[in-house]
Design a protein around this motif. Structure first.
Motif, PDB file in Angstrom:
ATOM      1  N   LYS A  16    -102.940 -15.631   6.455  1.00 34.48           N
ATOM      2  CA  LYS A  16    -102.101 -15.854   5.122  1.00 34.48           C
ATOM      3  C   LYS A  16    -100.861 -15.423   5.225  1.00 34.48           C
ATOM      4  O   LYS A  16     -99.922 -15.957   4.371  1.00 34.48           O
ATOM      5  N   TYR A  17    -100.462 -14.547   6.259  1.00 30.30           N
ATOM      6  CA  TYR A  17     -99.040 -14.153   6.234  1.00 30.30           C
ATOM      7  C   TYR A  17     -98.114 -15.377   6.595  1.00 30.30           C
ATOM      8  O   TYR A  17     -97.012 -14.970   6.682  1.00 30.30           O
ATOM      9  N   ASN A  46     -97.835 -17.921   5.370  1.00 27.22           N
ATOM     10  CA  ASN A  46     -97.291 -18.271   3.886  1.00 27.22           C
ATOM     11  C   ASN A  46     -96.347 -17.265   3.430  1.00 27.22           C
ATOM     12  O   ASN A  46     -96.587 -16.447   2.743  1.00 27.22           O
ATOM     13  N   SER A  47     -95.218 -17.368   4.104  1.00 35.03           N
ATOM     14  CA  SER A  47     -94.144 -16.195   3.782  1.00 35.03           C
ATOM     15  C   SER A  47     -93.420 -16.584   2.336  1.00 35.03           C
ATOM     16  O   SER A  47     -92.646 -15.380   1.847  1.00 35.03           O
ATOM     17  N   GLY A  48     -93.776 -17.640   1.774  1.00 35.23           N
ATOM     18  CA  GLY A  48     -92.926 -17.695   0.433  1.00 35.23           C
ATOM     19  C   GLY A  48     -91.462 -18.329   0.609  1.00 35.23           C
ATOM     20  O   GLY A  48     -90.727 -18.361  -0.450  1.00 35.23           O
ATOM     21  N   LYS A  49     -90.930 -18.356   2.007  1.00 32.96           N
ATOM     22  CA  LYS A  49     -89.762 -18.784   2.187  1.00 32.96           C
ATOM     23  C   LYS A  49     -89.626 -20.108   2.365  1.00 32.96           C
ATOM     24  O   LYS A  49     -90.143 -20.727   3.333  1.00 32.96           O
TER      25      LYS A  49
END
Lengths: 101, 627
Positions: free
Chosen positions: B585-586, B588-591
């Motif tokens: 899930k990491y 998906n860094s949101g960047k």
């Protein structure tokens, strides 16, 4: 002058755009990199239309569309950027990671 | 009339079974108000019926050839299992003996368990034993004998564990069950391996097969292994070395059941052995195995029993001794002598244990070093003990002498001095053990435990005196039945050897304990040796470091393997997606830019992959596009 040189130049320009898009921390520069990529696409379209479709030059028409869409997109992009800036007081791309895992 | 009763001998085991099921009614939880005594009376009645039936059937078929009855049981595919009964003077005689001893023991138990509430359970189990033993002696099939032996094993577990709130009872019942079970399971291997060779489990057909050329043609190794497996069942059943500890611990059970177990239940193993004798005789190796086991048990058991301080454990080891002699007899091909020995032994040992129980009930202590001086107050019990001892050791004219003579005559004539020596020495040591016990219990001064000891209630004295009479009349009964060995005589050198060994054993015992000329006879031997015999050659310790340790370690190991390896593998399958989900899930860094990079990377990768074939063209002829 050959078609290949235009294509290579456009590809190089696109790559620079991608590089800028991925690495820039300033959101404005990200928008600028997108413009650079759009320009590379435009260059491609123009080159093909000149060399392969000189009679009808359909590529040039597409280019015009792309330029106008690009302008619209920049306008919307800058507006989004401004609204983010007003909320978060920064344009650092590293800070906009609310949607992580 | 007589013929019909002989023909319906299959009913004999059904009477005690009926009694057993009826006695369930008097469990304390069923009949809460009136107490359990009718359970005993009902069973006594059914045993009496069984005794009459078997006596009449015995007299009806006396002197006639054996008759066989088949009771169908199960037919599956090409396997037909029917319960064959052999009705011959031998089997019906054994039936009569079993039911007679059961009757006497049940009368005895009414007196002995006066103060006990568990009559329902006790009599149900006694009746189960009676039914099992009668069915076993009548049964003519190895397969059903095995089944009955297993039922008796379960019965032993339940009856040794009768007073289950005592911790030693629980461990004793456990050991009795497991040790006998081990032997039974090996016996099952032999039973199953025998069928493909013989095609039948009927003892009579097995005996015929053993004479046939097919048996001679069979591989010697196979026959030896099967014969040894067939020996292993009776080996544990008869408490032979090294599976003898259970009988010692089974002395925790109620005394009336001890009488029954030591006199008849244990001998059921010997019975099966005698019936299997023709098959075992096929392998000389198995025969010598039996002789070795029997000699070890006879010598070891007699030494152990002469060093015990517990009144019940002396006869318990004597059981191993006499069953060991039966093993020697069967191993050397003397099945008749073995049966004769079982016959005389059962009666004498039942009498012996009855008299011991009569002492225990009124003096409480079982420690014979704390007893003494009972002779003047307890003449009936003392006489019964002496008569039982005389019937057990070779003391003419009593029964044990003739049985041992029948056994030893052959050895003597064939010059097998080793076996003669084993039996003679054992006989002497048994004489010593019995006389030592007699001296410690009945002779000498009264001690605090025996200061006031009356004779017990008539319900215990009457069966005891009846058995005393039977033991005294046994030579006459044997003569009347025609089973007294004819070739044996009073005055042969063998008889003198036997007699002198008995007299030596009894004399030394009397010298040390009855008319004590030695102050502390136990200190004549080194202490280590004394302890070695007193603690049964440290057999519990031996079990603990060998079989128990092995099974314990193996079970712990398999438990560990199951817990951690098998379960662990399955859990790993579950944990892998869990943790990989947690780790991935990491991604998906949101960047946004990272997503863009991912897209760009994979576009490049896919392009490279799809264009891989065209790459060489591109490199060899740069810029191939038309102008």
């Amino acid at each position: 002058m050959q078609l290949q040189y235009f294509l290579l130049a456009a590809a190089a320009l696109f790559c620079i755009g991608v590089y800028g898009l991925v690495t820039s921390r300033n959101a404005v520069r990200v928008l600028m990199s997108i413009e650079l990529m759009l320009n590379a696409v435009n260059l491609n379209l123009m080159a093909f239309s000149n060399y392969l479709d000189a009679a009808v030059i359909r590529g040039q028409v597409f280019t015009v569309f792309v330029i106008s869409i690009g302008a619209a997109e920049s306008a919307v992009g800058l507006a989004i950027l401004l609204s983010i800036y007003r909320n978060r007081d920064t344009v650092d791309m590293e800070q906009f990671n609310l949607l992580k895992w | 009339m007589f013929h019909a009763l002989a023909q319906s001998s299959w009913l004999i085991p059904c009477y005690p079974l009926l009694g057993a099921s009826l006695s369930l009614l008097w469990f304390p939880s069923v009949i809460r108000r009136t107490g359990p005594r009718p359970a005993g009376y009902v069973n006594l009645l059914f045993t009496l019926v069984a005794l009459f039936h078997s006596t009449i059937a015995l007299s009806a078929c006396w002197g006639e050839p054996a008759r066989f009855i088949q009771l169908p049981w199960l037919t599956v595919a090409d396997l037909q299992l029917s319960f064959p009964l052999e009705l011959s003077p031998t089997t019906l005689g054994a039936c009569t003996l079993v039911t007679l001893l059961n009757f006497l023991v049940q009368v005895y138990a009414i007196g002995y368990l006066e103060m006990d509430w568990g009559w329902g359970r006790l009599y149900a189990l006694l009746a189960l034993f009676e039914a099992g033993m009668v069915a076993l002696v009548l049964c003519d099939s190895l397969f059903f004998s095995y089944m009955l032996l297993e039922i008796l094993t379960l019965g032993t577990y339940l009856i040794v564990g009768f007073w289950f709130n005592q911790s030693l009872v629980v461990t004793g019942a456990r050991d009795a069950f497991l040790t006998k079970r081990v032997g039974d399971l090996v016996l099952l291997m032999g039973v199953l391996a025998l069928y493909p060779l013989t095609g039948s489990w009927n003892f009579s057909e097995l005996a015929l097969w053993a004479q046939s050329p097919e048996a001679a043609a069979a591989a010697p190794l196979t026959i030896t292994l099967i014969a040894v497996a067939l020996i292993c069942g009776p080996l544990s059943k008869c408490a032979q070395f090294p599976l003898h500890l259970w009988l010692d611990e089974a002395m925790e059970g109620p005394l009336p059941t001890t009488i029954l177990r030591n006199s008849v239940v244990v001998t059921t193993g010997a019975w099966v052995l005698v019936k299997l004798a023709p098959v075992i005789a096929l392998s000389s190796w198995a025969s010598s195995f039996m002789i070795v086991i029997g000699s070890l048990s006879a010598l070891g058991g007699s030494l152990i029993s002469s060093a015990q301080v517990d009144a019940k454990r002396v006869p318990s080891y004597l059981t191993s001794v006499y069953m060991g002699i039966v093993f020697i007899a069967v191993g050397s091909g003397q099945a008749e002598a073995a049966l004769l020995l079982v016959f005389t032994y059962a009666i004498a040992t039942a009498l012996l244990i009855m008299s011991i129980g009569s002492v225990i009930l009124t003096v409480i202590s079982q420690d014979i070093t704390q007893l003494g001086g009972l002779w003047s107050r307890r003449p009936v019990t003392g006489l019964s003990f002496l008569v039982g001892s005389a019937g057990l050791v070779a003391l003419p004219p009593f029964g044990g002498f003739w049985a041992l003579m029948a056994l030893l005559t052959d050895f003597w004539e064939q010059g097998q001095w080793g076996l003669v020596a084993v039996v003679v020495v054992t006989n002497g040591v048994v004489g010593f053990a019995l006389m030592r016990m007699f001296g410690l219990m009945f002779a000498g001064d009264r001690q605090s435990m025996t200061a006031r000891a009356p004779e017990p209630i008539w319900l215990m004295v009457v069966p005891m005196t009846l058995l005393t009479g039977l033991t005294l009349h046994l030579p006459l009964v044997m003569g009347w039945l025609g089973i007294l060995p004819e070739e044996a005589s009073w005055l042969s050198p063998l008889a003198l050897v036997l007699l002198s060994s008995s007299l030596a054993g009894l004399g030394v015992g009397g010298f040390c304990y009855v008319f004590p000329r030695v102050t502390k006879p136990g200190s004549l031997l080194p202490k280590q040796l004394n302890d070695l015999f007193a603690y049964d050659f440290y057999t519990p310790r031996v079990y603990q470091v060998t079989a128990i340790a092995l099974v314990d370690i193996l079970s712990k190991l398999t438990d560990w393997l199951d817990r951690y390896v098998v379960d662990g593998l399955v859990n790993l399958v579950g944990l892998t997606p869990l943790f990989s989900g947690e780790a991935l899930k990491y991604g998906n860094s949101g960047k946004l830019q990272f997503y863009a990079l991912t897209i760009a990377f994979f576009v490049a990768a896919i392009s490279l992959y799809m264009g891989w074939n065209y790459l060489p063209d591109l490199l060899s002829s740069p810029l191939p596009l038309p102008v």
